[in-house]
Scaffold this motif. Structure first.
Motif, mmCIF file in Angstrom:
data_model
loop_
_atom_site.group_PDB
_atom_site.id
_atom_site.type_symbol
_atom_site.label_atom_id
_atom_site.label_comp_id
_atom_site.label_asym_id
_atom_site.label_seq_id
_atom_site.Cartn_x
_atom_site.Cartn_y
_atom_site.Cartn_z
ATOM 1 N N PHE A 99 -3.933 50.747 -15.024
ATOM 2 C CA PHE A 99 -4.115 51.856 -13.569
ATOM 3 C C PHE A 99 -3.787 50.541 -12.735
ATOM 4 O O PHE A 99 -2.731 51.599 -12.216
ATOM 5 N N ASP A 100 -4.188 50.194 -12.531
ATOM 6 C CA ASP A 100 -3.119 49.016 -11.071
ATOM 7 C C ASP A 100 -2.144 48.524 -11.138
ATOM 8 O O ASP A 100 -1.364 48.902 -10.050
ATOM 9 N N VAL A 101 -1.553 48.138 -12.536
ATOM 10 C CA VAL A 101 -0.602 47.974 -12.734
ATOM 11 C C VAL A 101 0.472 48.519 -12.488
ATOM 12 O O VAL A 101 1.759 48.684 -11.632
ATOM 13 N N LEU A 102 0.263 49.629 -13.479
ATOM 14 C CA LEU A 102 1.257 50.776 -13.331
ATOM 15 C C LEU A 102 1.268 51.515 -12.263
ATOM 16 O O LEU A 102 2.521 51.851 -11.743
ATOM 17 N N SER A 103 -0.323 51.590 -11.323
ATOM 18 C CA SER A 103 0.204 52.777 -9.622
ATOM 19 C C SER A 103 1.014 51.700 -9.074
ATOM 20 O O SER A 103 0.949 51.994 -8.000
ATOM 21 N N SER A 104 1.045 50.379 -9.060
ATOM 22 C CA SER A 104 1.512 49.377 -8.437
ATOM 23 C C SER A 104 3.450 49.825 -8.354
ATOM 24 O O SER A 104 3.886 48.413 -7.876
ATOM 25 N N LEU A 105 3.623 49.935 -9.906
ATOM 26 C CA LEU A 105 5.191 49.669 -9.949
ATOM 27 C C LEU A 105 5.743 50.321 -8.884
ATOM 28 O O LEU A 105 5.384 51.508 -8.123
ATOM 29 N N SER A 106 7.158 49.552 -8.055
ATOM 30 C CA SER A 106 7.573 50.473 -7.178
ATOM 31 C C SER A 106 8.731 51.286 -7.924
ATOM 32 O O SER A 106 8.739 51.485 -9.535
ATOM 33 N N PHE A 107 9.160 52.629 -7.671
ATOM 34 C CA PHE A 107 9.657 53.873 -7.531
ATOM 35 C C PHE A 107 10.720 53.337 -8.709
ATOM 36 O O PHE A 107 11.421 53.360 -10.048
ATOM 37 N N GLU A 108 11.954 52.183 -8.016
ATOM 38 C CA GLU A 108 12.831 51.491 -9.160
ATOM 39 C C GLU A 108 12.684 51.080 -10.273
ATOM 40 O O GLU A 108 13.562 50.904 -11.544
ATOM 41 N N ASN A 109 11.453 50.221 -10.657
ATOM 42 C CA ASN A 109 11.032 49.802 -11.274
ATOM 43 C C ASN A 109 10.663 50.969 -12.379
ATOM 44 O O ASN A 109 10.507 50.093 -13.947
ATOM 45 N N ARG A 110 10.093 51.595 -11.998
ATOM 46 C CA ARG A 110 9.360 52.897 -12.760
ATOM 47 C C ARG A 110 10.703 53.174 -13.217
ATOM 48 O O ARG A 110 10.122 53.888 -14.696
ATOM 49 N N LYS A 111 11.877 53.313 -12.802
ATOM 50 C CA LYS A 111 12.923 54.196 -13.401
ATOM 51 C C LYS A 111 13.616 53.718 -14.862
ATOM 52 O O LYS A 111 13.824 54.095 -15.630
ATOM 53 N N LYS A 112 13.597 51.806 -14.637
ATOM 54 C CA LYS A 112 13.656 50.869 -15.867
ATOM 55 C C LYS A 112 13.047 51.715 -17.126
ATOM 56 O O LYS A 112 13.145 50.764 -18.274
ATOM 57 N N ILE A 113 12.056 51.906 -17.127
ATOM 58 C CA ILE A 113 10.731 52.169 -18.171
ATOM 59 C C ILE A 113 11.800 53.262 -19.145
ATOM 60 O O ILE A 113 10.661 54.370 -18.428
ATOM 61 N N GLY A 114 11.652 52.833 -20.666
ATOM 62 C CA GLY A 114 11.842 53.947 -20.939
ATOM 63 C C GLY A 114 10.683 54.373 -22.263
ATOM 64 O O GLY A 114 11.686 55.441 -22.715
#
Length: 73
Positions: free
Chosen positions: A8-23
């Motif tokens: 939860f902590d790792v995924l909620s702390s990802l920036s929007f730009e980095n989240r977009k990179k996860i397929g």
């Protein structure tokens, strides 16, 4: 991701730009207390917004641990 209760902590702390990179994403989720349940509800909502497919795969040995498989087609 299998990082023993820190999902939860790792995924909620990802920036929007980095989240977009996860397929694609596979997460082992532990719902061991009420705090984790609340965090899970927030994370699940976010995953459903980002990915077109979010599947929950139950554990063989407890209802409190499961895998989440998320991807977009």
């Amino acid at each position: 991701i299998d990082i023993e209760w820190m999902e939860f902590d790792v995924l909620s702390s990802l920036s929007f730009e980095n989240r977009k990179k996860i397929g694609r994403l596979i997460i082992e989720v532990h719902l061991l207390n009420d705090e984790f349940n609340e965090k899970w509800n927030n994370l699940y909502s976010n995953l459903k917004e980002k990915f077109s497919h979010v599947e929950l795969i139950p554990s063989w040995y407890t209802e409190k641990i499961f895998l989440v498989w998320a991807f977009s087609v």
